[in-house]
Design a protein around this motif. Structure first.
Motif, PDB file in Angstrom:
ATOM      1  N   VAL A  67       0.867  -1.211   0.050  1.00 14.43           N
ATOM      2  CA  VAL A  67      -0.086   0.181   0.038  1.00 14.43           C
ATOM      3  C   VAL A  67       1.034   1.258  -0.047  1.00 14.43           C
ATOM      4  O   VAL A  67       1.898   1.296   0.388  1.00 14.43           O
ATOM      5  CB  VAL A  67      -1.067  -0.018   1.361  1.00 14.43           C
ATOM      6  CG1 VAL A  67      -1.931  -0.990   1.354  1.00 14.43           C
ATOM      7  CG2 VAL A  67      -0.143  -0.016   2.647  1.00 14.43           C
ATOM      8  N   LEU A  69       0.040   4.719   1.307  1.00  8.48           N
ATOM      9  CA  LEU A  69      -0.959   5.670   2.080  1.00  8.48           C
ATOM     10  C   LEU A  69      -0.333   7.020   2.510  1.00  8.48           C
ATOM     11  O   LEU A  69      -1.144   7.803   3.113  1.00  8.48           O
ATOM     12  CB  LEU A  69      -1.245   4.909   3.387  1.00  8.48           C
ATOM     13  CG  LEU A  69      -2.084   3.632   2.935  1.00  8.48           C
ATOM     14  CD1 LEU A  69      -2.440   2.943   4.327  1.00  8.48           C
ATOM     15  CD2 LEU A  69      -3.269   3.875   2.521  1.00  8.48           C
ATOM     16  N   VAL A  73      -2.271  10.166   4.490  1.00 12.95           N
ATOM     17  CA  VAL A  73      -2.007  10.492   5.976  1.00 12.95           C
ATOM     18  C   VAL A  73      -1.216  11.658   5.887  1.00 12.95           C
ATOM     19  O   VAL A  73      -1.940  12.567   6.971  1.00 12.95           O
ATOM     20  CB  VAL A  73      -0.660   9.403   6.379  1.00 12.95           C
ATOM     21  CG1 VAL A  73      -0.370  10.076   7.645  1.00 12.95           C
ATOM     22  CG2 VAL A  73      -1.375   8.026   6.449  1.00 12.95           C
TER      23      VAL A  73
ATOM     24  N   GLN B  31       4.323   1.940   6.821  1.00  9.18           N
ATOM     25  CA  GLN B  31       2.928   1.815   6.247  1.00  9.18           C
ATOM     26  C   GLN B  31       2.547   0.456   5.641  1.00  9.18           C
ATOM     27  O   GLN B  31       1.490  -0.148   6.300  1.00  9.18           O
ATOM     28  CB  GLN B  31       2.370   2.740   5.015  1.00  9.18           C
ATOM     29  CG  GLN B  31       3.461   2.496   3.911  1.00  9.18           C
ATOM     30  CD  GLN B  31       3.044   3.689   2.825  1.00  9.18           C
ATOM     31  OE1 GLN B  31       2.296   4.481   2.873  1.00  9.18           O
ATOM     32  NE2 GLN B  31       3.974   3.643   1.914  1.00  9.18           N
ATOM     33  N   ASN B  32       3.535  -0.298   5.160  1.00 12.80           N
ATOM     34  CA  ASN B  32       3.222  -1.782   4.843  1.00 12.80           C
ATOM     35  C   ASN B  32       3.170  -2.850   5.873  1.00 12.80           C
ATOM     36  O   ASN B  32       2.491  -3.670   6.204  1.00 12.80           O
ATOM     37  CB  ASN B  32       4.215  -2.236   3.736  1.00 12.80           C
ATOM     38  CG  ASN B  32       3.799  -1.597   2.336  1.00 12.80           C
ATOM     39  OD1 ASN B  32       2.581  -1.861   2.054  1.00 12.80           O
ATOM     40  ND2 ASN B  32       4.464  -1.038   1.583  1.00 12.80           N
ATOM     41  N   PHE B  35      -0.057  -1.846   7.824  1.00 15.72           N
ATOM     42  CA  PHE B  35      -1.235  -2.379   6.995  1.00 15.72           C
ATOM     43  C   PHE B  35      -1.289  -3.944   7.329  1.00 15.72           C
ATOM     44  O   PHE B  35      -2.480  -4.536   7.465  1.00 15.72           O
ATOM     45  CB  PHE B  35      -1.042  -2.011   5.569  1.00 15.72           C
ATOM     46  CG  PHE B  35      -2.087  -2.753   4.800  1.00 15.72           C
ATOM     47  CD1 PHE B  35      -3.381  -2.527   4.603  1.00 15.72           C
ATOM     48  CD2 PHE B  35      -1.448  -3.663   3.976  1.00 15.72           C
ATOM     49  CE1 PHE B  35      -4.260  -3.256   3.849  1.00 15.72           C
ATOM     50  CE2 PHE B  35      -2.385  -4.354   2.805  1.00 15.72           C
ATOM     51  CZ  PHE B  35      -3.824  -4.121   3.143  1.00 15.72           C
ATOM     52  N   ARG B  36      -0.055  -4.568   7.050  1.00 13.47           N
ATOM     53  CA  ARG B  36      -0.258  -6.004   7.290  1.00 13.47           C
ATOM     54  C   ARG B  36      -0.920  -6.494   8.610  1.00 13.47           C
ATOM     55  O   ARG B  36      -1.503  -7.566   8.820  1.00 13.47           O
ATOM     56  CB  ARG B  36       0.988  -6.765   6.836  1.00 13.47           C
ATOM     57  CG  ARG B  36       1.022  -8.212   6.566  1.00 13.47           C
ATOM     58  CD  ARG B  36       2.649  -8.650   6.425  1.00 13.47           C
ATOM     59  NE  ARG B  36       3.317  -8.373   7.424  1.00 13.47           N
ATOM     60  CZ  ARG B  36       4.583  -7.508   7.581  1.00 13.47           C
ATOM     61  NH1 ARG B  36       4.855  -7.076   6.149  1.00 13.47           N
ATOM     62  NH2 ARG B  36       5.175  -7.540   8.357  1.00 13.47           N
ATOM     63  N   LEU B  39      -4.473  -5.956   8.847  1.00 13.50           N
ATOM     64  CA  LEU B  39      -4.972  -6.865   8.140  1.00 13.50           C
ATOM     65  C   LEU B  39      -5.208  -8.142   8.920  1.00 13.50           C
ATOM     66  O   LEU B  39      -6.093  -8.830   8.640  1.00 13.50           O
ATOM     67  CB  LEU B  39      -4.268  -7.084   6.659  1.00 13.50           C
ATOM     68  CG  LEU B  39      -4.872  -7.895   5.575  1.00 13.50           C
ATOM     69  CD1 LEU B  39      -6.186  -7.461   5.346  1.00 13.50           C
ATOM     70  CD2 LEU B  39      -3.913  -7.927   4.395  1.00 13.50           C
ATOM     71  N   LYS B  49      -6.343  -0.389   5.631  1.00 14.31           N
ATOM     72  CA  LYS B  49      -5.898   0.874   5.010  1.00 14.31           C
ATOM     73  C   LYS B  49      -6.437   1.816   5.831  1.00 14.31           C
ATOM     74  O   LYS B  49      -5.520   2.783   6.326  1.00 14.31           O
ATOM     75  CB  LYS B  49      -6.379   1.046   3.965  1.00 14.31           C
ATOM     76  CG  LYS B  49      -5.631   0.189   2.632  1.00 14.31           C
ATOM     77  CD  LYS B  49      -6.024   0.530   1.263  1.00 14.31           C
ATOM     78  CE  LYS B  49      -5.408  -0.259   0.155  1.00 14.31           C
ATOM     79  NZ  LYS B  49      -6.192  -0.374  -0.966  1.00 14.31           N
ATOM     80  N   GLN B  53      -4.008   4.437   8.415  1.00 14.65           N
ATOM     81  CA  GLN B  53      -4.007   5.920   8.179  1.00 14.65           C
ATOM     82  C   GLN B  53      -4.310   6.496   9.585  1.00 14.65           C
ATOM     83  O   GLN B  53      -3.573   7.405  10.182  1.00 14.65           O
ATOM     84  CB  GLN B  53      -5.205   6.359   7.257  1.00 14.65           C
ATOM     85  CG  GLN B  53      -4.746   6.257   5.892  1.00 14.65           C
ATOM     86  CD  GLN B  53      -5.798   6.955   4.987  1.00 14.65           C
ATOM     87  OE1 GLN B  53      -6.258   8.208   5.388  1.00 14.65           O
ATOM     88  NE2 GLN B  53      -6.265   6.394   3.989  1.00 14.65           N
TER      89      GLN B  53
END
Lengths: 539, 195
Positions: A67, A69, A73, B31-32, B35-36, B39, B49, B53
């Motif tokens: 992703v 973002l 953000v 971020q990854n 996110f993971r 998730l 996502k 944020q």
């Protein structure tokens, strides 16, 4: 010296699990493993299982989509940083004070001006009793099983709570809702619309800084008598703006059906339709709070009026208006929250749908009730009712945002009432989600504000939400939430203090302004609002 | 020195001093991971996502609270975890994804079997069978235990960081991990006997 037994070596093997890459067993333990089948099996198991589990995790991680973002953000971060910069620290524009206000204006002590904008509290008795009534013991009885993530010692939690209560004490110095208290019209003579002059309005504005009666007179003059307002809304030549402006002078129960009728007449004019939709929805939502379900002995509504909460036909109109507003203004958090309240007000409340909308709203950068547009509608209505155009412009500018303040504070109270209902039913998560959304909406309204009355509403919304969140977080036993709320509360108190300085200066400016300067002030407020007034006045 | 070479904690110190643009580097770095991590709790890409944020925004809002003698990663993961748990409670969904599903989804997506590149064919098969059983055994654990396994082995965190995230002590995490692995071993052997 005794020879270490298996327990010692098993501990050493277990410790390897957390020792990080490259860690090795001691020579003693390695020798022991070679000679002890049981420990060897344990060692092999731990090595294999660690490797297998890490492999499972790696594979899953490789398969997760990537992703980016960063832009989203940073946009939100910028939106957060902007209002904070706008409010801190407020520096009094002395150059304007000297030029426009003169000695008389400067002589008006800060506390006097503030009194009528921010009513300074002298004690804590005006806190919401429902929150105060919930003592710590009540909370423990109500929420006997705090969630697993809130691992905190009672001492830590109590200390965090003490900090929070201290911070909330700062908020109680100010009563932003005072600005939205309805004027006492009974003590105020109705105006002669045709005779009222701009000079009279300016003089009354000067007086309003230190005289609550003068403030009431201004609001009275900016409103139409109900009969006159109805005539304007029903007049064949009335513009949509005049209809909206006149409807604002009516009780929500009378205004909502009139606006609904107007809505159908302007179906082919998108801009007018949208403005009417917003006005209808705002009035309808306030009607909900004014007419709680089951409060009327006779459940049938008066002819032609909305039938109150839970009525599926009227709710459908209101929901359609909310959908229109969202579609045309998707970055404004307010219509999402309005629709959320409508879903909660239905006979069969759609809690999931409402929470989803509130969650969507919380992701947006700002919210607006469009106080400046409403001031324009008010001006049109006053002119349609026969007022001199210059006087109407002056009045609508100098009272701009007051009806948005009323509406926003009332609306957030209605949402918080829903949160309290959930709390009383033991649905703590719904109560939390709604209350956090109101707090966030307050912040968003503050970001979108152009008028001091809108910013006052924003602060009041946050203050009310924080007071209820204290109860909810205490019930949850969540120290981290309490600490975050303390920070939010301290920030709000700082903003209130800073904003008080601004309001003082505004009051001082009004006290000392000549009629000519008032003309200039009126024009600036009508164009950009009063929050940036000092930036636009020529030095 | 470019921002890329600086420690997370040094970047946070700059953000706290008002350098908002530096925050973007932290977002890019994490971020990854975040996110993971979300998730794994939520099983919903879009919501993950959004909460990723939200976690960054909360970090920014709370920047003045960050103690730079502590590490940044556990702090932000702790924030994300709280958001995810709140979301799970709000939606009243089953907390934590089935690990079997987690692994098999990944396998299906990649078309590969679980294996280690250094293994030969027979070791690969043995390892594949072992991991299949292990994944099934993991699903027999309670959600708290699965969370510890996720943090320790999937996110490869040490006990002190896990303790910070779950609000416990380092010793308690070690003890719990030991108990979890013991339980996992029993479940694994039970499953192997049935096979």
């Amino acid at each position: 010296m005794s020879v270490p037994d298996c327990t010692y070596h098993l501990d050493a093997i277990s410790a390897l699990l957390d020792a990080g890459p490259g860690a090795v067993l001691s020579a003693d333990t390695l020798r022991h493993i070679q000679s002890c089948a049981s420990c060897r099996r344990e060692y092999e198991w731990l090595v294999n299982v660690s490797k297998d589990l890490e492999e499972i995790g790696s594979l899953a991680a490789r398969q997760a989509p990537a992703v980016d973002l960063t832009a989203e953000v940073m946009a939100r971060v910028s939106a957060i940083a902007a209002p904070a910069q706008a409010l801190k620290p407020y520096r009094a524009p002395r150059r304007y004070m000297v030029r426009y206000a003169g000695l008389a204006g400067l002589a008006a002590a800060a506390g006097i001006a503030v009194f009528f904008w921010f009513s300074v509290r002298h004690d804590g008795t005006t806190q919401e009793p429902s929150e105060l009534a919930l003592s710590q013991q009540d909370n423990e009885a109500r929420f006997p099983h705090p969630p697993s993530e809130s691992v905190s010692s009672p001492g830590n939690q109590q200390s965090s709570l003490d900090e929070l209560q201290k911070a909330i004490g700062l908020l109680h110095k100010y009563d932003a809702s005072a600005a939205s208290k309805k004027p006492v019209f009974e003590n105020t003579a109705p105006p002669d619309l045709h005779a009222l002059t701009a000079s009279e309005v300016w003089a009354t504005t000067r007086a309003s800084v230190t005289d609550a009666g003068a403030r009431d007179r201004l609001r009275r003059w900016a409103s139409l008598a109900p009969e006159r307002a109805k005539q304007v809304t029903q007049s064949p030549g009335a513009s949509p703006g005049a209809i909206i402006g006149a409807a604002a002078s009516l009780d929500p129960a009378e205004a909502a059906p009139l606006l609904l009728t107007a809505l159908s007449s302007y179906a082919d004019r998108p801009a007018a339709h949208m403005a009417l939709s917003k006005a209808y929805l705002s009035r309808f939502v306030n009607l909900q709070g004014n007419d709680p379900a089951g409060s009327r002995p006779d459940s049938a509504p008066p002819s032609g009026l909305p039938s109150g909460p839970g009525s599926s036909d009227v709710s459908a109109d209101a929901i359609a208006a909310a959908d229109d507003w969202i579609a045309s203004d998707p970055k404004n958090a307010l219509p999402y929250c309005l629709k959320a309240l409508l879903l909660l007000e239905q006979a069969q409340p759609d809690i999931e749908g409402a929470l989803k909308l509130l969650s969507q709203a919380s992701m947006l950068p700002s919210a607006s009730a469009y106080g400046l547009d409403s001031a324009g509608f008010n001006q049109e209505a006053l002119i349609a009712a026969g007022m001199d155009p210059e006087t109407a412009k002056t009045l609508s500018a100098l009272t701009a945002g007051q009806s948005q303040n009323d509406f926003l504070v009332k609306f957030s109270q209605n949402l918080l009432d829903k949160a309290r209902q959930s709390l009383n039913q033991g649905d703590l998560q719904t109560a939390r989600a709604i209350t956090e959304a109101v707090q966030q909406l307050g912040s968003q309204v503050g970001t979108g504000a152009q008028l001091s009355q809108e910013r006052l509403a924003a602060m009041e919304m946050q203050r009310q939400a924080i007071t209820l969140l204290e109860t909810i977080y205490t019930g949850l036993g969540s120290t981290s939430d309490i600490q975050q709320l303390t920070l939010d509360t301290q920030k709000l108190a700082g903003n209130m203090e800073s904003f008080t300085s601004f309001l003082n200066d505004l009051g001082n400016l009004f006290i000392g302004a000549t009629d000519q300067v008032f003309g200039l002030i009126t024009d600036i407020i009508r164009q950009t609002g009063d929050l940036t007034l000092f930036d636009h006045l020529p030095s | 020195m470019s921002s890329d070479e600086r420690l997370d904690e040094e970047l946070m110190a700059l953000v706290r001093k008002g350098d908002q643009s530096i925050f973007a580097e932290l977002v890019r770095r994490y971020q990854n991971d975040l996110f993971r991590f979300c998730l794994h709790y939520l099983k919903d890409v879009e919501r993950s996502k959004e909460l990723t944020q939200e976690a960054f925004v909360r970090v920014y809002v709370a920047r003045d609270r960050f103690d730079d003698s502590r590490r940044f990663r556990p702090w932000i993961l702790c924030i994300a975890r709280n958001l995810c748990l709140n979301e799970i409670k709000r939606k009243k969904t089953v907390p934590m994804e089935s690990l079997e599903e987690y692994a098999s989804t990944a396998r299906e997506a990649s078309g590969e079997i679980l294996r280690s590149s250094s293994d030969g064919p027979s070791e690969m098969l043995a390892a594949a069978e072992r991991r299949e059983l292990l994944v099934k055994a993991l699903d027999g654990l309670d959600s708290d235990s699965r969370e510890i396994v996720t943090l320790r082995f999937f996110e490869r965190m040490q006990a002190r960081d896990i303790a910070e995230i779950v609000g416990s002590s380092e010793g308690a995490v070690r003890t719990k991990l030991h108990r979890i692995l013991k339980s996992l071993r029993e479940k694994y052997h039970d499953l192997r006997e049935h096979v």
